[in-house]
Design a protein around this motif. Sequence first.
Motif, mmCIF file in Angstrom:
data_model
loop_
_atom_site.group_PDB
_atom_site.id
_atom_site.type_symbol
_atom_site.label_atom_id
_atom_site.label_comp_id
_atom_site.label_asym_id
_atom_site.label_seq_id
_atom_site.Cartn_x
_atom_site.Cartn_y
_atom_site.Cartn_z
ATOM 1 N N LEU A 118 5.009 6.280 -1.123
ATOM 2 C CA LEU A 118 5.281 6.837 0.030
ATOM 3 C C LEU A 118 4.247 6.787 0.952
ATOM 4 O O LEU A 118 4.391 6.496 2.171
ATOM 5 C CB LEU A 118 5.917 8.031 -0.336
ATOM 6 C CG LEU A 118 7.424 8.330 -0.606
ATOM 7 C CD1 LEU A 118 7.554 9.730 -1.138
ATOM 8 C CD2 LEU A 118 8.551 7.451 0.261
ATOM 9 N N VAL A 119 2.879 6.998 0.359
ATOM 10 C CA VAL A 119 1.857 7.477 1.569
ATOM 11 C C VAL A 119 1.554 5.718 1.927
ATOM 12 O O VAL A 119 1.102 5.785 3.046
ATOM 13 C CB VAL A 119 0.567 7.702 0.687
ATOM 14 C CG1 VAL A 119 -0.420 8.064 1.778
ATOM 15 C CG2 VAL A 119 1.086 9.162 0.116
ATOM 16 N N GLU B 259 3.524 3.389 2.298
ATOM 17 C CA GLU B 259 4.549 2.673 3.228
ATOM 18 C C GLU B 259 4.249 3.709 4.536
ATOM 19 O O GLU B 259 4.332 3.127 5.774
ATOM 20 C CB GLU B 259 6.046 3.194 2.598
ATOM 21 C CG GLU B 259 7.151 3.349 3.888
ATOM 22 C CD GLU B 259 7.340 1.950 4.424
ATOM 23 O OE1 GLU B 259 6.887 0.846 3.609
ATOM 24 O OE2 GLU B 259 8.201 1.911 5.544
ATOM 25 N N LEU B 260 3.815 5.059 4.461
ATOM 26 C CA LEU B 260 3.511 5.696 5.823
ATOM 27 C C LEU B 260 2.319 4.956 6.593
ATOM 28 O O LEU B 260 2.354 4.783 7.669
ATOM 29 C CB LEU B 260 3.412 7.091 5.480
ATOM 30 C CG LEU B 260 2.723 7.896 6.723
ATOM 31 C CD1 LEU B 260 3.995 7.720 7.608
ATOM 32 C CD2 LEU B 260 2.534 9.501 6.370
ATOM 33 N N GLU C 46 1.318 1.777 6.285
ATOM 34 C CA GLU C 46 2.051 0.555 6.781
ATOM 35 C C GLU C 46 2.781 0.603 8.216
ATOM 36 O O GLU C 46 2.445 0.034 9.128
ATOM 37 C CB GLU C 46 2.631 -0.120 5.586
ATOM 38 C CG GLU C 46 2.754 -1.546 5.857
ATOM 39 C CD GLU C 46 1.414 -2.633 6.248
ATOM 40 O OE1 GLU C 46 1.462 -3.344 7.061
ATOM 41 O OE2 GLU C 46 0.308 -2.036 5.375
#
Lengths: 200, 200
Positions: free
Chosen positions: B6-7, B9-10, B12
């Motif tokens: 999740l981190v 993806e954030l 990116e």
Amino acid sequence: MSFSPLVDELIESLRCLPGVGHKSAQRMALQLLERDRDGAMRLSNALSDSIVGVGRCAKCQNLTEVEVCKLCSDERRNNGQLCVVETPSDLLALELSHTFGGRYFVLMGHLSPIDGIGPEEIGLDKLMRLVSEASIKEVILATNSTIEGDATAFYIADLLEEQDVLVTRIAHGIPVGGQLGYVDGGTLGHALTGRKPIDG
Amino acid sequence: MSFSPLVDELIESLRCLPGVGHKSAQRMALQLLERDRDGAMRLSNALSDSIVGVGRCAKCQNLTEVEVCKLCSDERRNNGQLCVVETPSDLLALELSHTFGGRYFVLMGHLSPIDGIGPEEIGLDKLMRLVSEASIKEVILATNSTIEGDATAFYIADLLEEQDVLVTRIAHGIPVGGQLGYVDGGTLGHALTGRKPIDG
């Protein structure tokens, strides 16, 4: 004079990002609305997903979406060494150097009484419990080489004095590839006092 | 080595912001997750709200959440003058100068055949319709003073030749407060050729 309320709100909320002032926020908002609505939607989802999903590791306090992060649950790592760092990005920098195979503890900050950040806020009680319970032989203090980072390191070293562990501080000195003429006096002083005999 | 999915993806998705590379995105993501979750939530909502809510004004193409933007629906503005600009921020800069009281038309870009941006993409058909239908006496071309901006201005001037309107281009010259010694040759050339008699 301003844009429409929704655009103004977007510009204002982009300012929560570090290093983004009004002019950059305006540029970002217009760029997203004019050219990259897919990217904006993706960012919106990533933000809300990670706010809901990302918490802290129960053992090391690092950011993770599971109970115990993958570094803490990795069986191959050395349980005897614990490296204390200030932030997840410090941890990442150390991991990328491929020179440490032990466990980590992430303080998520440093002691800063003026901002109301005391030992509890950076989880030192948790760190003490971890050190007393686990089979840790050495605690490496890898906080930043700033006044606050140094103070935090000395405070932790003080707390650990009564425990049966070796407490070390990462070395300060000339960066690899650095030229003496361009290095500041403080660093040169550390480099001199921290000198080591050359093994023949 | 990376953070949790999740981190990652954030980080990116933060890179869709202009001027934000991997390192800045990482700093932003960690700052939001560690210290400013409220700000992150607000940003997430502002992004999704504005993507859904903000469209283009039916008359001038400016960003707005209503059918016709507040500038176009303002009865007090001069209907005889139409100022053509490239982006909403150009419009804002002109408005903040408090020197123009007419209507606007926002191209949302400039002609750039190499990127597939032709007359249709910047709404020139709409501009032509607007000029022929409304009571416009003067079209002021305020595109940027770049190669693409100039080319776009000349293209529009060409299209408007047959219409009964005065077509003007904003003046180029020495910025107010500028010193001749520090101004580039192109600007000096424009300043010289654009010279005007001093009214006695």
